[in-house]
Scaffold this motif. Structure first.
Motif, PDB file in Angstrom:
ATOM      1  N   PHE A  88       2.708 -23.858  14.470  1.00 24.60           N
ATOM      2  CA  PHE A  88       3.003 -22.505  14.039  1.00 24.60           C
ATOM      3  C   PHE A  88       2.966 -22.452  12.517  1.00 24.60           C
ATOM      4  CE2 PHE A  88       5.027 -22.699  18.197  1.00 24.60           C
ATOM      5  CZ  PHE A  88       4.595 -21.518  18.755  1.00 24.60           C
ATOM      6  N   LEU A  89       2.470 -21.360  11.985  1.00 24.10           N
ATOM      7  CA  LEU A  89       2.467 -21.109  10.546  1.00 24.10           C
ATOM      8  C   LEU A  89       3.359 -19.897  10.300  1.00 24.10           C
ATOM      9  CD1 LEU A  89      -1.383 -21.407   9.894  1.00 24.10           C
ATOM     10  CD2 LEU A  89       0.354 -23.208   9.679  1.00 24.10           C
ATOM     11  N   ASN A  90       4.374 -20.062   9.454  1.00 30.83           N
ATOM     12  CA  ASN A  90       5.254 -18.965   9.074  1.00 30.83           C
ATOM     13  C   ASN A  90       4.833 -18.474   7.698  1.00 30.83           C
ATOM     14  OD1 ASN A  90       6.976 -19.078  11.407  1.00 30.83           O
ATOM     15  ND2 ASN A  90       7.706 -21.016  10.599  1.00 30.83           N
ATOM     16  N   VAL A  91       4.384 -17.228   7.640  1.00 33.24           N
ATOM     17  CA  VAL A  91       3.770 -16.689   6.425  1.00 33.24           C
ATOM     18  C   VAL A  91       4.427 -15.364   6.043  1.00 33.24           C
ATOM     19  CG1 VAL A  91       1.586 -15.981   5.381  1.00 33.24           C
ATOM     20  CG2 VAL A  91       1.584 -17.685   7.201  1.00 33.24           C
ATOM     21  N   PRO A  92       5.056 -15.289   4.853  1.00 35.00           N
ATOM     22  CA  PRO A  92       5.595 -13.997   4.424  1.00 35.00           C
ATOM     23  C   PRO A  92       4.460 -13.060   4.004  1.00 35.00           C
ATOM     24  CG  PRO A  92       6.001 -15.673   2.752  1.00 35.00           C
ATOM     25  CD  PRO A  92       5.345 -16.356   3.910  1.00 35.00           C
ATOM     26  N   LEU A  93       4.517 -11.843   4.497  1.00 36.09           N
ATOM     27  CA  LEU A  93       3.514 -10.827   4.164  1.00 36.09           C
ATOM     28  C   LEU A  93       4.216  -9.700   3.421  1.00 36.09           C
ATOM     29  CD1 LEU A  93       1.620 -10.733   7.559  1.00 36.09           C
ATOM     30  CD2 LEU A  93       0.888 -11.856   5.455  1.00 36.09           C
ATOM     31  N   ALA A  94       3.840  -9.501   2.177  1.00 38.03           N
ATOM     32  CA  ALA A  94       4.482  -8.490   1.341  1.00 38.03           C
ATOM     33  C   ALA A  94       3.731  -7.174   1.396  1.00 38.03           C
ATOM     34  CB  ALA A  94       4.558  -8.986  -0.104  1.00 38.03           C
ATOM     35  N   THR A  95       4.457  -6.114   1.261  1.00 41.45           N
ATOM     36  CA  THR A  95       3.934  -4.762   1.130  1.00 41.45           C
ATOM     37  C   THR A  95       2.966  -4.381   2.242  1.00 41.45           C
ATOM     38  OG1 THR A  95       4.061  -5.178  -1.233  1.00 41.45           O
ATOM     39  CG2 THR A  95       3.118  -3.094  -0.580  1.00 41.45           C
ATOM     40  N   CYS A  96       3.448  -4.463   3.462  1.00 41.83           N
ATOM     41  CA  CYS A  96       2.672  -3.929   4.581  1.00 41.83           C
ATOM     42  C   CYS A  96       2.916  -2.425   4.604  1.00 41.83           C
ATOM     43  CB  CYS A  96       3.115  -4.566   5.896  1.00 41.83           C
ATOM     44  SG  CYS A  96       2.748  -6.320   5.985  1.00 41.83           S
ATOM     45  N   ARG A  97       1.904  -1.668   4.289  1.00 40.45           N
ATOM     46  CA  ARG A  97       2.053  -0.223   4.141  1.00 40.45           C
ATOM     47  C   ARG A  97       1.818   0.504   5.459  1.00 40.45           C
ATOM     48  NH1 ARG A  97       2.372   0.680  -1.173  1.00 40.45           N
ATOM     49  NH2 ARG A  97       1.478  -0.850  -2.559  1.00 40.45           N
TER      50      ARG A  97
END
Length: 89
Positions: free
Chosen positions: A56-65
């Motif tokens: 599993f890859l845990n990836v923060p995703l910023a500014t999902c509009r």
């Protein structure tokens, strides 16, 4: 997927099958919108007997509009010489 009416930041948990990328191969996750490398935490498969092999890859995703509620990422290999050697620290 952002179903809210405001921009938000979330951590995506992505499953990367071993049949796609060997567990020994290092990868990086890129924000497909900008090409920026994203910080990524790896987590081993938690139930190896009853699930597909992989990680599993845990990836923060910023500014999902909300206007474009999906965020696209690219998972790409890291060149072997770019991976820090554990003995060099």
């Amino acid at each position: 997927m952002n179903t809210c009416s405001w921009p938000r930041t979330e951590t995506a948990r992505l499953f990367l099958p071993e049949s796609t990328v060997e567990l020994s191969d290092a990868v990086q996750v890129l924000d497909a919108r900008t090409g920026t490398s994203l910080p990524t935490g790896e987590e081993a498969q938690s139930n190896e007997r009853h699930r597909a092999a992989g990680r599993f890859l845990n990836v923060p995703l910023a500014t999902c509009r909300p206007v474009a509620p999906s965020a696209w990422t690219d998972i790409v290999p890291i060149a072997p010489d770019a991976v820090p050697d554990a003995d060099s620290t």
